[in-house]
Scaffold this motif. Structure first.
Motif, PDB file in Angstrom:
ATOM      1  N   PRO A  76      -9.528 -80.953  16.394  1.00  0.00           N
ATOM      2  CA  PRO A  76     -10.127 -79.848  17.158  1.00  0.00           C
ATOM      3  C   PRO A  76      -9.380 -78.527  17.023  1.00  0.00           C
ATOM      4  CG  PRO A  76     -10.116 -81.852  18.468  1.00  0.00           C
ATOM      5  CD  PRO A  76      -9.312 -82.152  17.233  1.00  0.00           C
ATOM      6  N   LEU A  77      -8.107 -78.557  16.619  1.00  0.00           N
ATOM      7  CA  LEU A  77      -7.300 -77.339  16.540  1.00  0.00           C
ATOM      8  C   LEU A  77      -7.102 -76.835  15.118  1.00  0.00           C
ATOM      9  CD1 LEU A  77      -4.528 -78.184  19.165  1.00  0.00           C
ATOM     10  CD2 LEU A  77      -6.673 -76.949  19.506  1.00  0.00           C
ATOM     11  N   GLN A  78      -7.685 -77.504  14.144  1.00  0.00           N
ATOM     12  CA  GLN A  78      -7.510 -77.109  12.742  1.00  0.00           C
ATOM     13  C   GLN A  78      -8.853 -76.754  12.112  1.00  0.00           C
ATOM     14  OE1 GLN A  78      -5.336 -80.861  11.683  1.00  0.00           O
ATOM     15  NE2 GLN A  78      -4.020 -79.454  10.535  1.00  0.00           N
ATOM     16  N   VAL A  79      -8.794 -75.781  11.210  1.00  0.00           N
ATOM     17  CA  VAL A  79      -9.980 -75.400  10.438  1.00  0.00           C
ATOM     18  C   VAL A  79      -9.606 -75.384   8.967  1.00  0.00           C
ATOM     19  CG1 VAL A  79     -11.760 -73.666  10.011  1.00  0.00           C
ATOM     20  CG2 VAL A  79     -10.853 -73.962  12.320  1.00  0.00           C
ATOM     21  N   GLU A  80     -10.360 -76.113   8.157  1.00  0.00           N
ATOM     22  CA  GLU A  80     -10.212 -76.105   6.700  1.00  0.00           C
ATOM     23  C   GLU A  80     -11.575 -75.743   6.104  1.00  0.00           C
ATOM     24  OE1 GLU A  80      -7.410 -76.573   5.238  1.00  0.00           O
ATOM     25  OE2 GLU A  80      -6.133 -77.697   6.630  1.00  0.00           O
ATOM     26  N   TYR A  81     -11.580 -75.493   4.792  1.00  0.00           N
ATOM     27  CA  TYR A  81     -12.834 -75.175   4.103  1.00  0.00           C
ATOM     28  C   TYR A  81     -12.932 -76.014   2.839  1.00  0.00           C
ATOM     29  CZ  TYR A  81     -12.900 -71.235   7.286  1.00  0.00           C
ATOM     30  OH  TYR A  81     -12.904 -70.468   8.428  1.00  0.00           O
ATOM     31  N   LEU A  82     -14.134 -76.482   2.558  1.00  0.00           N
ATOM     32  CA  LEU A  82     -14.318 -77.281   1.352  1.00  0.00           C
ATOM     33  C   LEU A  82     -14.059 -76.423   0.114  1.00  0.00           C
ATOM     34  CD1 LEU A  82     -17.570 -79.323   2.126  1.00  0.00           C
ATOM     35  CD2 LEU A  82     -15.200 -80.023   2.410  1.00  0.00           C
ATOM     36  N   PRO A  83     -13.311 -76.944  -0.856  1.00  0.00           N
ATOM     37  CA  PRO A  83     -13.030 -76.166  -2.060  1.00  0.00           C
ATOM     38  C   PRO A  83     -14.223 -76.131  -3.007  1.00  0.00           C
ATOM     39  CG  PRO A  83     -12.038 -78.344  -2.238  1.00  0.00           C
ATOM     40  CD  PRO A  83     -12.632 -78.265  -0.857  1.00  0.00           C
ATOM     41  N   ARG A  84     -14.390 -74.987  -3.660  1.00  0.00           N
ATOM     42  CA  ARG A  84     -15.377 -74.788  -4.725  1.00  0.00           C
ATOM     43  C   ARG A  84     -16.822 -75.000  -4.277  1.00  0.00           C
ATOM     44  NH1 ARG A  84     -11.291 -77.486  -7.326  1.00  0.00           N
ATOM     45  NH2 ARG A  84     -12.448 -79.438  -7.440  1.00  0.00           N
ATOM     46  N   VAL A  85     -17.087 -74.875  -2.984  1.00  0.00           N
ATOM     47  CA  VAL A  85     -18.471 -74.891  -2.499  1.00  0.00           C
ATOM     48  C   VAL A  85     -18.614 -73.810  -1.436  1.00  0.00           C
ATOM     49  CG1 VAL A  85     -18.953 -77.313  -2.981  1.00  0.00           C
ATOM     50  CG2 VAL A  85     -17.948 -76.687  -0.789  1.00  0.00           C
ATOM     51  N   ARG A  86     -19.776 -73.166  -1.430  1.00  0.00           N
ATOM     52  CA  ARG A  86     -20.024 -72.100  -0.459  1.00  0.00           C
ATOM     53  C   ARG A  86     -21.495 -72.091  -0.063  1.00  0.00           C
ATOM     54  NH1 ARG A  86     -15.975 -68.112   0.035  1.00  0.00           N
ATOM     55  NH2 ARG A  86     -14.257 -68.407  -1.431  1.00  0.00           N
ATOM     56  N   TRP A  87     -21.752 -71.483   1.091  1.00  0.00           N
ATOM     57  CA  TRP A  87     -23.132 -71.153   1.436  1.00  0.00           C
ATOM     58  C   TRP A  87     -23.568 -69.949   0.613  1.00  0.00           C
ATOM     59  CZ3 TRP A  87     -24.750 -75.196   3.664  1.00  0.00           C
ATOM     60  CH2 TRP A  87     -24.066 -75.848   4.669  1.00  0.00           C
ATOM     61  N   VAL A  88     -24.858 -69.698   0.537  1.00  0.00           N
ATOM     62  CA  VAL A  88     -25.358 -68.562  -0.240  1.00  0.00           C
ATOM     63  C   VAL A  88     -25.075 -67.235   0.456  1.00  0.00           C
ATOM     64  CG1 VAL A  88     -27.159 -69.859  -1.427  1.00  0.00           C
ATOM     65  CG2 VAL A  88     -27.648 -68.827   0.799  1.00  0.00           C
ATOM     66  N   ASP A  89     -24.701 -67.286   1.734  1.00  0.00           N
ATOM     67  CA  ASP A  89     -24.398 -66.073   2.486  1.00  0.00           C
ATOM     68  C   ASP A  89     -23.513 -66.463   3.662  1.00  0.00           C
ATOM     69  OD1 ASP A  89     -24.404 -63.412   3.318  1.00  0.00           O
ATOM     70  OD2 ASP A  89     -26.558 -63.184   2.965  1.00  0.00           O
ATOM     71  N   ARG A  90     -23.065 -65.476   4.425  1.00  0.00           N
ATOM     72  CA  ARG A  90     -22.313 -65.790   5.631  1.00  0.00           C
ATOM     73  C   ARG A  90     -23.201 -66.572   6.602  1.00  0.00           C
ATOM     74  NH1 ARG A  90     -21.316 -62.000   8.848  1.00  0.00           N
ATOM     75  NH2 ARG A  90     -22.488 -60.282   7.922  1.00  0.00           N
ATOM     76  N   ALA A  91     -22.615 -67.517   7.314  1.00  0.00           N
ATOM     77  CA  ALA A  91     -23.382 -68.392   8.194  1.00  0.00           C
ATOM     78  C   ALA A  91     -24.246 -67.630   9.210  1.00  0.00           C
ATOM     79  CB  ALA A  91     -22.445 -69.366   8.919  1.00  0.00           C
TER      80      ALA A  91
END
Length: 220
Positions: A76-91
């Motif tokens: 609950p206190l950590q935020v990571e991001y998947l590598p080499r994948v993105r949404w087409v725009d900001r959420a």
């Protein structure tokens, strides 16, 4: 089932080591996979029809959500991001565009759009994207499915009186089929679609009820 932690371990190791060379260059050159989400198209057939015009403001969100990266919370206190994948725009922009299209797909709204298109709205919908992330399993089974959390908080403003006529929160949790990125994106799509359907149906009913009880004054 492969777990997501190896992704983060490898990514962190590369940063900490500061290594350069052909392997690093090759990894950097790998293309980023882009994922899009879809609007909702099925709604309660008993929804009332609105004559009022609606503007959907750009949603607000925390910095952790206001990005085109796909967020994962190991704890609950950590935020990571998947590598080499993105949404087409900001959420938030994705949510705004899909909410507008979902309202249109309902067939119950006279006009809906962004404030930038010059609409003179009767009602303004202000959205806060409270959750838009994958949570890693909390159970003993660390190879279990991920939980996709999507939560939208909506406020409807009567632009004539500049008062909030309703506020509600719509949250959904969907389990992924696997930790593959396509399955993660599909679970996001399902969770967001369910939240948007509830949001659109509630908004239409709320606006209809308010408009019936508070007719606009007739200009002479």
């Amino acid at each position: 089932m492969r777990h997501l932690f190896p992704f983060f371990v490898v990514l962190g190791a590369l940063v900490l080591s500061g290594c350069a060379g052909l392997g690093t260059i090759n990894r950097a050159a790998q293309p980023t996979d882009l994922f899009a989400l879809t609007p909702k198209s099925t709604f309660d057939s008993g929804l009332p029809r609105l004559r009022q015009q609606i503007v959907i403001e750009e949603p607000t969100a925390t910095a952790a959500v206001d990005t085109d990266q796909i967020a994962v919370h190991p704890t609950p206190l950590q935020v990571e991001y998947l590598p080499r994948v993105r949404w087409v725009d900001r959420a938030p922009l994705i949510v705004q565009a899909l909410l507008i299209e979902s309202f249109e797909n309902s067939g119950k709204v006279a006009a809906v759009g962004r404030s930038t298109v010059g609409l003179r709205p009767d009602y303004i919908i202000v959205t806060d994207v409270r959750e838009f992330q994958a949570n890693l399993p909390n159970s003993e089974d660390k190879d279990g499915p991920l939980e996709i959390h999507v939560r939208l908080n909506l406020k409807i403003i009567d632009s004539f009186s500049d008062h909030i006529i309703g506020s509600n929160s719509f949250g959904e949790v969907v389990l992924t089929q696997s930790d593959e990125t396509l399955d993660i994106a599909q679970a996001f799509d399902t969770a967001l679609g369910r939240a948007m359907r509830k949001s659109v149906e509630w908004s239409i009913r709320k606006i209809y009820g308010h408009a019936q009880a508070n007719p606009r004054p007739t200009l002479r």
